[in-house]
Design a protein around this motif. Sequence first.
Motif, mmCIF file in Angstrom:
data_model
loop_
_atom_site.group_PDB
_atom_site.id
_atom_site.type_symbol
_atom_site.label_atom_id
_atom_site.label_comp_id
_atom_site.label_asym_id
_atom_site.label_seq_id
_atom_site.Cartn_x
_atom_site.Cartn_y
_atom_site.Cartn_z
ATOM 1 N N ASP A 152 0.841 -1.200 0.000
ATOM 2 C CA ASP A 152 0.000 0.000 0.000
ATOM 3 C C ASP A 152 0.877 1.251 0.000
ATOM 4 N N ASN A 153 0.548 2.184 -0.873
ATOM 5 C CA ASN A 153 1.210 3.491 -0.943
ATOM 6 C C ASN A 153 2.702 3.405 -1.283
ATOM 7 N N ALA A 154 3.116 2.305 -1.898
ATOM 8 C CA ALA A 154 4.505 2.167 -2.339
ATOM 9 C C ALA A 154 4.553 1.135 -3.455
ATOM 10 N N LYS A 155 5.645 1.175 -4.209
ATOM 11 C CA LYS A 155 5.792 0.246 -5.327
ATOM 12 C C LYS A 155 7.272 -0.057 -5.548
ATOM 13 N N PHE A 156 7.570 -1.331 -5.809
ATOM 14 C CA PHE A 156 8.924 -1.715 -6.189
ATOM 15 C C PHE A 156 9.026 -1.648 -7.708
ATOM 16 N N ILE A 157 10.075 -1.022 -8.192
ATOM 17 C CA ILE A 157 10.333 -0.907 -9.625
ATOM 18 C C ILE A 157 11.702 -1.518 -9.917
ATOM 19 N N LEU A 158 11.774 -2.303 -10.967
ATOM 20 C CA LEU A 158 13.043 -2.897 -11.385
ATOM 21 C C LEU A 158 13.477 -2.201 -12.667
ATOM 22 N N ALA A 159 14.566 -1.438 -12.574
ATOM 23 C CA ALA A 159 15.039 -0.631 -13.699
ATOM 24 C C ALA A 159 16.365 -1.157 -14.223
ATOM 25 N N GLN A 160 16.681 -0.795 -15.433
ATOM 26 C CA GLN A 160 17.953 -1.200 -16.021
ATOM 27 C C GLN A 160 19.104 -0.733 -15.143
ATOM 28 N N ILE A 202 22.562 -12.050 -19.501
ATOM 29 C CA ILE A 202 21.571 -10.979 -19.430
ATOM 30 C C ILE A 202 22.006 -9.988 -18.357
ATOM 31 N N PRO A 203 21.655 -8.704 -18.527
ATOM 32 C CA PRO A 203 22.031 -7.706 -17.510
ATOM 33 C C PRO A 203 21.142 -7.842 -16.271
ATOM 34 N N GLN A 204 21.690 -7.503 -15.119
ATOM 35 C CA GLN A 204 20.891 -7.466 -13.897
ATOM 36 C C GLN A 204 20.248 -6.088 -13.763
ATOM 37 N N VAL A 205 19.375 -5.927 -12.797
ATOM 38 C CA VAL A 205 18.593 -4.698 -12.672
ATOM 39 C C VAL A 205 18.811 -4.066 -11.301
ATOM 40 N N GLU A 206 18.326 -2.839 -11.164
ATOM 41 C CA GLU A 206 18.424 -2.118 -9.891
ATOM 42 C C GLU A 206 17.041 -1.979 -9.287
ATOM 43 N N LEU A 207 16.972 -2.091 -7.963
ATOM 44 C CA LEU A 207 15.705 -1.910 -7.254
ATOM 45 C C LEU A 207 15.462 -0.428 -7.004
ATOM 46 N N LEU A 208 14.304 0.054 -7.441
ATOM 47 C CA LEU A 208 13.854 1.409 -7.149
ATOM 48 C C LEU A 208 12.597 1.325 -6.285
ATOM 49 N N ILE A 209 12.365 2.351 -5.503
ATOM 50 C CA ILE A 209 11.173 2.413 -4.663
ATOM 51 C C ILE A 209 10.377 3.661 -5.023
ATOM 52 N N GLU A 210 9.116 3.466 -5.327
ATOM 53 C CA GLU A 210 8.223 4.601 -5.585
ATOM 54 C C GLU A 210 7.313 4.784 -4.377
ATOM 55 N N THR A 211 7.359 5.968 -3.799
ATOM 56 C CA THR A 211 6.509 6.257 -2.647
ATOM 57 C C THR A 211 6.368 7.771 -2.519
ATOM 58 N N GLU A 212 5.595 8.232 -1.529
ATOM 59 C CA GLU A 212 5.251 9.655 -1.495
ATOM 60 C C GLU A 212 6.358 10.555 -0.977
ATOM 61 N N SER A 213 7.368 9.990 -0.296
ATOM 62 C CA SER A 213 8.449 10.841 0.211
ATOM 63 C C SER A 213 9.722 10.023 0.386
ATOM 64 N N LYS A 214 10.830 10.721 0.445
ATOM 65 C CA LYS A 214 12.110 10.039 0.654
ATOM 66 C C LYS A 214 12.140 9.362 2.020
ATOM 67 N N GLU A 215 11.527 10.015 3.022
ATOM 68 C CA GLU A 215 11.515 9.434 4.365
ATOM 69 C C GLU A 215 10.806 8.089 4.378
ATOM 70 N N LYS A 216 9.674 8.007 3.662
ATOM 71 C CA LYS A 216 8.951 6.734 3.612
ATOM 72 C C LYS A 216 9.733 5.692 2.839
ATOM 73 N N ALA A 217 10.440 6.114 1.803
ATOM 74 C CA ALA A 217 11.268 5.177 1.042
ATOM 75 C C ALA A 217 12.428 4.675 1.898
#
Length: 342
Positions: free
Chosen positions: A24-32, A64-79
């Motif tokens: 809830d209120n956050a998302k994991f993103i896998l980026a290049q 294959i290349p590996q990926v980086e974990l990104l976090i999408e959320t409403e603020s840096k503190e929550k991330a």
Amino acid sequence: MGIYRTHLIIDQSDSLKIKKLKIDNAKFILAQEPSNCFWEAKDGRSFGHYMGGRDPEFARKDEIPQVELLIETESKEKAEDLLSIIHGGMLLAYPEPGLTTNFVFLKEYIEDENKWYTKKPFSNYLKRIEHVGFGCQIASLAVKDKKLIYAIEKYKVSLELASFTPKSADPRYGQVFDNYDLKHSYHTRSAFAIVSAFSIIEELGLEIRSSSANPRFLNNETGEWNPKVLKNINDRLTEANIDKKLTFDWIYRGEPTKIELETKPLFGVDSKWIVYHEDVRDKTLTYPEAIHHASYLRNFIASHKFKELTQYISPYDVNNVQLLARQLIIRKMEMWETMMAN
């Protein structure tokens, strides 16, 4: 909502786990992965790290290349808070002392900055660390329950104060650490490591509840439990997904310590692997017995004003309480089989 980079490199096995998670209120993103330094075989059986990066056009067909974990959320503190829980989940999978403080840092994701990571020292910020997938799984469950979050954060604090790896507890190696350290700084860190670890047990509501009116034992010498007290803790363990048939192995290495000699009642039967090494005296306990031993260390050795016996806390005393707390967290979250399958 903002997107923040964790600098954690993810392999395809962990990617599959993370893609299934919802928070809830956050998302994991896998980026290049921006540095082109981290690659793995398509079958997942091997990986490579190429200093200075590797042009994708010249990659092998089986890579294959590996990926980086990104976090999408409403603020840096929550991330940052979510990343901290992920960190704790990784340490639950494998308590590595070097990982307690030497972790990664979070920053806002800016796509134009990806080119920085193709050069040193920026590429060194990216880290491939084991058990990120499990850490994310733990975090996705823990965020629903503040008690679990605090239990995980207390676990991290305990490990930071004093800890060693599970490999060092392998019975094949016998006694790896001395049972006595003369330094007062160690006595203090180890005592508070025990206090922090036992506080996890309380956070989970799995402490033994007894009093002068309702004593823990009918006979302290023989360890005969008060049936009411034993039923109470067993009922709460069952509610926490811990089966009565499960046991816990308490580590004893080398000669008996002064704390061990003072512990009454002293529970347990010889663990099945004590034949591996003459220095191994490990005992198999029920979970109520193990929680009692942990509470004895906290109540009479580690907390409040230090006693004469406090100086005799051994690394194995600390590890036992930490390992007990770790198992209680993971089993309560019903993640033990998942961890063992990783």
